[in-house]
Structure formats: C-alpha cells, structure tokens
Design a protein around this motif. Structure first.
Motif, mmCIF file in Angstrom:
data_model
loop_
_atom_site.group_PDB
_atom_site.id
_atom_site.type_symbol
_atom_site.label_atom_id
_atom_site.label_comp_id
_atom_site.label_asym_id
_atom_site.label_seq_id
_atom_site.Cartn_x
_atom_site.Cartn_y
_atom_site.Cartn_z
ATOM 1 N N GLY B 71 0.807 -1.217 0.000
ATOM 2 C CA GLY B 71 0.000 0.000 0.000
ATOM 3 C C GLY B 71 0.833 1.257 0.000
ATOM 4 O O GLY B 71 0.403 2.301 0.477
ATOM 5 N N HIS B 72 2.041 1.160 -0.550
ATOM 6 C CA HIS B 72 2.908 2.330 -0.471
ATOM 7 C C HIS B 72 2.452 3.485 -1.362
ATOM 8 O O HIS B 72 2.896 4.611 -1.177
ATOM 9 C CB HIS B 72 4.362 1.953 -0.741
ATOM 10 C CG HIS B 72 5.174 1.950 0.517
ATOM 11 N ND1 HIS B 72 4.714 1.385 1.679
ATOM 12 C CD2 HIS B 72 6.393 2.476 0.820
ATOM 13 C CE1 HIS B 72 5.617 1.559 2.633
ATOM 14 N NE2 HIS B 72 6.643 2.218 2.143
ATOM 15 N N ALA B 73 1.570 3.194 -2.310
ATOM 16 C CA ALA B 73 1.018 4.287 -3.124
ATOM 17 C C ALA B 73 0.294 5.288 -2.239
ATOM 18 O O ALA B 73 0.218 6.477 -2.572
ATOM 19 C CB ALA B 73 0.074 3.718 -4.174
ATOM 20 N N ALA B 74 -0.236 4.837 -1.113
ATOM 21 C CA ALA B 74 -0.957 5.744 -0.216
ATOM 22 C C ALA B 74 -0.057 6.897 0.223
ATOM 23 O O ALA B 74 -0.497 8.051 0.284
ATOM 24 C CB ALA B 74 -1.471 4.976 1.008
ATOM 25 N N PHE B 75 1.206 6.579 0.503
ATOM 26 C CA PHE B 75 2.124 7.609 0.997
ATOM 27 C C PHE B 75 2.654 8.459 -0.147
ATOM 28 O O PHE B 75 2.727 9.680 -0.056
ATOM 29 C CB PHE B 75 3.276 6.957 1.770
ATOM 30 C CG PHE B 75 2.767 5.947 2.764
ATOM 31 C CD1 PHE B 75 1.911 6.351 3.784
ATOM 32 C CD2 PHE B 75 3.096 4.611 2.664
ATOM 33 C CE1 PHE B 75 1.396 5.434 4.688
ATOM 34 C CE2 PHE B 75 2.586 3.688 3.564
ATOM 35 C CZ PHE B 75 1.736 4.099 4.576
ATOM 36 N N PHE B 76 3.013 7.764 -1.231
ATOM 37 C CA PHE B 76 3.491 8.455 -2.434
ATOM 38 C C PHE B 76 2.409 9.404 -2.938
ATOM 39 O O PHE B 76 2.650 10.590 -3.179
ATOM 40 C CB PHE B 76 3.816 7.393 -3.485
ATOM 41 C CG PHE B 76 4.410 7.905 -4.763
ATOM 42 C CD1 PHE B 76 5.766 8.196 -4.840
ATOM 43 C CD2 PHE B 76 3.628 8.072 -5.898
ATOM 44 C CE1 PHE B 76 6.336 8.650 -6.023
ATOM 45 C CE2 PHE B 76 4.188 8.521 -7.092
ATOM 46 C CZ PHE B 76 5.548 8.807 -7.143
ATOM 47 N N GLY B 77 1.195 8.887 -3.057
ATOM 48 C CA GLY B 77 0.097 9.646 -3.646
ATOM 49 C C GLY B 77 -0.402 10.771 -2.755
ATOM 50 O O GLY B 77 -0.626 11.887 -3.241
ATOM 51 N N SER B 78 -0.579 10.500 -1.464
ATOM 52 C CA SER B 78 -1.117 11.570 -0.627
ATOM 53 C C SER B 78 -0.115 12.714 -0.517
ATOM 54 O O SER B 78 -0.507 13.884 -0.494
ATOM 55 C CB SER B 78 -1.534 11.040 0.741
ATOM 56 O OG SER B 78 -0.500 10.301 1.301
ATOM 57 N N ALA B 79 1.180 12.390 -0.457
ATOM 58 C CA ALA B 79 2.185 13.457 -0.442
ATOM 59 C C ALA B 79 2.112 14.254 -1.742
ATOM 60 O O ALA B 79 2.203 15.493 -1.745
ATOM 61 C CB ALA B 79 3.575 12.872 -0.264
ATOM 62 N N SER B 80 1.909 13.536 -2.836
ATOM 63 C CA SER B 80 1.810 14.191 -4.132
ATOM 64 C C SER B 80 0.623 15.158 -4.162
ATOM 65 O O SER B 80 0.747 16.316 -4.586
ATOM 66 C CB SER B 80 1.684 13.098 -5.204
ATOM 67 O OG SER B 80 1.356 13.644 -6.451
ATOM 68 N N TYR B 81 -0.539 14.702 -3.688
ATOM 69 C CA TYR B 81 -1.735 15.551 -3.662
ATOM 70 C C TYR B 81 -1.528 16.772 -2.772
ATOM 71 O O TYR B 81 -1.870 17.904 -3.141
ATOM 72 C CB TYR B 81 -2.949 14.750 -3.158
ATOM 73 C CG TYR B 81 -3.717 14.081 -4.269
ATOM 74 C CD1 TYR B 81 -4.518 14.839 -5.136
ATOM 75 C CD2 TYR B 81 -3.639 12.712 -4.463
ATOM 76 C CE1 TYR B 81 -5.225 14.218 -6.160
ATOM 77 C CE2 TYR B 81 -4.344 12.090 -5.481
ATOM 78 C CZ TYR B 81 -5.126 12.839 -6.331
ATOM 79 O OH TYR B 81 -5.817 12.246 -7.352
ATOM 80 N N ILE B 82 -0.990 16.543 -1.584
ATOM 81 C CA ILE B 82 -0.886 17.651 -0.638
ATOM 82 C C ILE B 82 0.134 18.685 -1.112
ATOM 83 O O ILE B 82 -0.095 19.895 -1.020
ATOM 84 C CB ILE B 82 -0.576 17.102 0.771
ATOM 85 C CG1 ILE B 82 -1.882 16.521 1.313
ATOM 86 C CG2 ILE B 82 -0.050 18.184 1.695
ATOM 87 C CD1 ILE B 82 -1.774 15.710 2.539
ATOM 88 N N THR B 83 1.227 18.205 -1.692
ATOM 89 C CA THR B 83 2.211 19.142 -2.235
ATOM 90 C C THR B 83 1.589 19.951 -3.379
ATOM 91 O O THR B 83 1.743 21.180 -3.441
ATOM 92 C CB THR B 83 3.446 18.367 -2.751
ATOM 93 O OG1 THR B 83 4.014 17.668 -1.662
ATOM 94 C CG2 THR B 83 4.474 19.310 -3.334
ATOM 95 N N ALA B 84 0.876 19.253 -4.263
ATOM 96 C CA ALA B 84 0.246 19.939 -5.396
ATOM 97 C C ALA B 84 -0.759 20.980 -4.911
ATOM 98 O O ALA B 84 -0.779 22.122 -5.385
ATOM 99 C CB ALA B 84 -0.445 18.912 -6.296
ATOM 100 N N TYR B 85 -1.574 20.582 -3.936
ATOM 101 C CA TYR B 85 -2.596 21.494 -3.426
ATOM 102 C C TYR B 85 -1.960 22.698 -2.739
ATOM 103 O O TYR B 85 -2.365 23.843 -2.957
ATOM 104 C CB TYR B 85 -3.512 20.746 -2.446
ATOM 105 C CG TYR B 85 -4.747 21.537 -2.072
ATOM 106 C CD1 TYR B 85 -5.873 21.536 -2.891
ATOM 107 C CD2 TYR B 85 -4.774 22.305 -0.909
ATOM 108 C CE1 TYR B 85 -7.002 22.264 -2.556
ATOM 109 C CE2 TYR B 85 -5.896 23.037 -0.562
ATOM 110 C CZ TYR B 85 -7.011 23.003 -1.385
ATOM 111 O OH TYR B 85 -8.125 23.737 -1.067
ATOM 112 N N ALA B 86 -0.936 22.417 -1.938
ATOM 113 C CA ALA B 86 -0.280 23.506 -1.193
ATOM 114 C C ALA B 86 0.398 24.486 -2.139
ATOM 115 O O ALA B 86 0.353 25.701 -1.937
ATOM 116 C CB ALA B 86 0.733 22.925 -0.207
#
Lengths: 261, 324
Positions: B71-86
C-alpha cells in the motif's frame, strides 16, 4: 484446581523460577494442565516426556511466547505472568528454540553482536554509523571463540552446519549473560559428535547460572541434569533425580508406551 | 577453553572494503547523474530519480525490515496531492509544499503502520493494501483533489524565493539533491545500529524478541521512515510533472514499486535504483506499444520471480561475491 501449596515459592531463596498451576487450553484441547514447577538456582533442570507431553508449550508459557490460560509464573520472586516476552528476556531469562535460531543473513560475529548491542539500551539511532558497534567486536569474537566457531567468525550464519548453528545460538544467548537459560531440545537432530560437544558446552556454561532444558536424548539428560521433571499428557508425572524418575512406574510406562511400540 | 581446534584462520577474510566499494559506486553514480541531463531528457531522468527514491524507501521496509507493504502508493500519492494542493491553492513555495506533503505521508505512515504491524506476512500486506484503497477512494471523492482530473498545472514556483524552477534543467538539479540525499539517508539507516536490528527482525523475529528487543517499536519506526521517504518521492514528483493524479494513489502504483524493488534486487543497496531505471525506461521508450507495456512488465515480473529471484543486482552481488 485449588490445592494446598505450602511453601510459597518466592520466599524460599533457592527457587529461581516457579510455575504454579500453569494451564494452557487451545480450542478443545488442554496442552498443559496445572503444572507446578520449581527450578532451583544454579542447577540444570530437565523437562522430559514423550512427544506431545506439552514440554515445548510449557517453555513457550514460561517465556510468554504463549499466554497461559491460568496459573502464575514467578522469577526471582517477581510475578512475571503478565510481562511481554521481551521484558522477561530483559530480566535475565533467555530461551533458545527447537529449530536453530540464528540470523541467517548476518555473519556469525554479527549474530553475537546483536545480543551485545542490547547493552546500549534501545537502538533507535538510525542516523549514527554502525561503526559505533565495533566497540562490541572484541567481545563478540571472544564469545564466538568460546563455542569453537572462531574460524567461521565472518561466515554467514545461514551457511553453518546444523550443529554449529546451535553452538552459535548458545554463544548469542550467553552474550546476554542471562541468569537463567531455557534450552529447547538443544540436541535435536544432531550427530553424536555434536552432541558430545554441545553437552560439554552446556556443562561449562552452567557453572554460574541456572538452566532449564527440554531434551529427548535421555543419556544427555542423565549425564547433565541435577533434577528432572517428567511431563505426560500436559501434566507432571514425576519429579526427582534421574535415578528416582527412571524407577518411577508411571514414567517407565509412559516411555515404553510411547517410544517402543 | 575451546571445544574445537582453536582457529588459526583469522584470515577467513572480513568483507573488507565493502563500504569503500559502495562509496565508489555512489561517487560514479553522482558524476553520471550530473552529466546525464545534458545527454538525456531531464524530465525522464527526474522521473527515474523519483522512482528510485520511492523504490529504495520500499526496499528499506521490505528488503531490510522484511515487511512487504502493498500500500505504499498511499504515501506516495497523498504526499503528491498535498504538495500539489499547497503549491497551487495556497501558493506555498516549493520547499514548503514538499515538506508539507512529506510530513503528511509521515503522519499517515504512523497511523497505518501502527495498525498494520499487528499482523504478519500476507496479512500485513493485505492490511496495507486495504488502507491504501481507503486513501484512493478518499482521493476520488474529496472535494479538493479534482476527482478524475487530479490537480493539474501545479506551479513549480521559486525555490527559497529566488531560484526559478520553471526550467527543467534547474529543477533537475534540485530533484537530484533531494533524491540523492534520500538515497544516502537510506544507506545510513541500513548501516546504523538501528539497521542492524532491522536486519535481525527480517532474519528471525522471534529470536530477536527472545533477546529482549521490543520489535514492534522498531517495525513501526521503519514503517514511518519508509512512508516518509515514499512521501518525499511523491511530493517531488508532483512538482516535476506539475500534477497529482489518481494514478499516484492507485494500487497499481504500489504494485509497480514492489516490482521495481524485486526486479532490481530487494535487500540490496543499489537494486531499487536499477529496478526503477529499468521500468521507467520501459514505460517511456516503449510507450508506443500501448497496453503491451503492461504485458511486457508482467512477463518481466514472472521471469524475475522464476529465474532470478535475487533481482538484477542480487545476481551480480552473488557472482562477484560482493555486498551491493
């Protein structure tokens, strides 16, 4: 279940480990049933019995790799019944396993060093180089030498022969300088020359510590142990010196019934 | 008293010079990576670097801690979303956006890790997969993730307020520092006192408990470290592609990073780098084959499991008798 148990085990100074009414039930099956066991300090105490007698289950209960269904365990007068396994090891009760327990992809020296590393307390320092561990190298090598493995010091533990793995396991356990060692079938699956070697090793390390061992090899048991507890069908059948238990009619029956027919 | 003939053969040779060999490989790698953007397409190289870091983060958990996370996509992906949003909606500077995304992955790792390490083996993998699917559905449904579109046109901004990252070449060197720093960090972790305990957990967990180690704490610690580094990779990726999308949190992403690690050689230092480079290259240069890339990946996966389970670097390490 409730029976008179006069001498409170923790007040008699010479009892290092005691189990009282130790019971383990698995679904629909009682593996260990009301076992009382007192191990005297400084002795080699053997736990024997036919296959399925509950010896290994007993071991797992004493070191809390299994949780007892009921009963209590005291070590040095302290109730350890509800402690987790790692804490029991930290108190000085260290066990071995029936199948040889080494770290196969680490070198022989590193196997011993991981035990010595416990002296630093916790090792969460992921930012520090492992060269800080080289402080333990000399002692690790000495411990490896002690069990006759120095020519294999840098070999991967997984590449050792079976007998040597057991020797390494003992070296690793000794590195913790445990007050008490629990050896689960130290001779299982060994060739005779290894048996002689490990026997001598056990006698040597028993000098200032207490050993409780499960063993099938009766000549080893006769040779090494001061006291023997015989288990059968999860219960204590007899206890005493080798001569005493070997004359016990129940023991003779259990053994002949189980192993000669 | 020794029970066997006392050994004379102290000459049984320590693997001397192994750290030196690693140092040389890292140095050569760095030189190559400094030259590379002038020869190859920088965005491709940045993708390789991000996935090399991602795969190395997974390898820290899998190859050294013995824990297979699916389930490592969870960490890769959520970091990606939050960085993009921020970076896009809050207008945060790139370094802060990356930091925030990475921190979020760390917190998520702590939560998921604390629950997952209670189970072992296949059950551990299933628990991580289940949580990753929850994160995926959150990314589909949440109002600020852009649903199927993801978060597009993320501004790369100015690093520290004055380094313009809109040029691929400039960004490349920033990504190189992040990824290389991450890889060196992982190298240090696996060669630390903590790393020794990790390897022992991987090799024989009950035995380590019997030596008095509280293994659950170590497992949680390495899980959080791995999640954090996976997050760092995802956060950096969001700036490189100026995009956070559902692909980043989808389970196939978790599978792909496991494949990279296995193909390169799990439990080796350099395997995940090789695995990441190989798979990213395939995806990029065989993109014309369309869906056949996936089939090709499948074939490679089967072949690597059947024929060389130690992975590419694992095989090289065995043949050269060097620890890589």
């Amino acid at each position: 279940m409730i029976e008179a148990f006069e001498p409170a085990p923790d007040t008699r100074g010479e009892i290092i480990l005691s189990a009282r009414d130790l019971t383990k039930r698995f679904a629909g099956f009682v593996a260990v049933n009301g076992v009382n066991l007192n191990v005297e300090r400084g002795t080699i105490h053997a736990l024997i019995g036919p296959n399925g007698a509950g010896k290994t289950t007993c071991f797992n209960l004493l070191t809390k790799f299994l949780q007892p269904s009921s009963g209590t365990i005291h070590f040095n007068g302290r109730n350890i019944t509800n402690l987790p396994s790692a804490d029991i090891a930290r108190l000085g009760v260290v066990r071995s396993f029936q199948i040889s327990a080494v770290f196969p992809r680490m070198s022989v020296t590193d196997n011993v060093r991981i035990a010595l590393q416990r002296r630093r307390g916790d090792s969460f320092d992921f930012w520090r180089s492992q060269s800080v561990l080289s402080a333990f190298d000399d002692e690790a090598l000495r411990r490896v030498d002690e069990v006759g493995l120095s020519e294999f010091a840098h070999v991967m533990a997984g590449d050792l022969s079976y007998g040597r793995k057991r020797a390494l396991e003992i070296a690793t356990t000794l590195a913790l300088e445990p007050e008490m060692m629990l050896l689960d079938e130290p001779m299982a699956g060994m060739a005779q020359e290894d048996v002689t070697r490990i026997s001598a090793l056990i006698r040597k390390i028993s000098a200032n510590r207490t050993i409780l061992m499960v063993e099938h090899n009766l000549s080893v048991v006769a040779d090494l142990s001061d006291r023997i507890t015989v288990l059968a069908r999860g219960e204590v059948l007899a206890e005493g010196s080798y001569d005493e238990v070997s004359r016990h009619p129940g023991v003779v029956e259990a053994y002949i019934g189980a192993s000669h027919e | 008293m020794s029970l066997e003939t006392p050994a004379q053969s102290q000459a049984e040779a320590l693997p001397v010079g192994t750290p030196r060999l690693h140092l040389i490989i890292f140095a050569v790698l760095l030189v190559l990576l400094l030259i590379a953007p002038f020869v190859l397409y920088p965005v491709f190289l940045m993708k390789v670097l991000c996935f090399a870091l991602f795969a190395s983060a997974l390898n820290l958990l899998l190859g050294f801690g013995g824990l297979l996370s699916f389930g490592h996509a969870a960490f890769f992906g959520s970091a990606s979303y939050i960085t993009a949003y921020a970076a896009k909606d809050w207008g945060l500077s790139p370094e802060l956006a990356i930091l925030l995304g990475t921190a979020a992955a760390a917190v998520l790792g702590l939560g998921i890790g604390a629950l997952a390490i209670r189970r072992q083996g296949i059950y551990f993998a299933m628990v991580t997969l289940a949580f990753a699917q929850m994160v995926f559905f959150f990314a589909v449904k949440a109002p600020f993730t852009g649903g199927e579109d993801g978060i597009q046109a993320v501004p790369r901004g100015h690093l520290f307020g004055f380094i313009d990252l809109s040029s691929d070449l400039t960004l490349y060197f920033v990504v190189l520092v992040i990824a290389f720093g991450g890889l060196l960090g992982i190298y240090r972790i696996i060669h630390s006192p903590f790393g020794q305990v990790l390897k022992a957990i991987r090799d024989n967990e009950p035995r380590l408990i019997s030596l008095g180690y509280k293994v659950q704490r170590y497992k949680l610690a390495v899980f959080v470290m791995s999640a954090t580094l996976a997050g760092l990779a995802g956060a950096t990726k969001a700036l490189v592609f100026q995009l956070a999308s559902l692909t980043d949190v989808y389970w196939t992403m978790s599978g792909e990073v496991v494949l990279m690690t296995l193909l390169g050689g799990m439990g080796t230092v350099f395997g995940p780098l090789v695995g990441a480079a190989a798979l990213v290259t395939m995806e990029n240069y065989f993109a014309g084959l369309g869906a056949w890339v996936t089939v090709l990946q499948g074939v490679i996966f089967v072949a690597s499991v059947l024929l060389f389970r130690e992975g590419i670097v694992g095989v090289i390490a065995r043949l050269t008798k060097k620890s890589l």
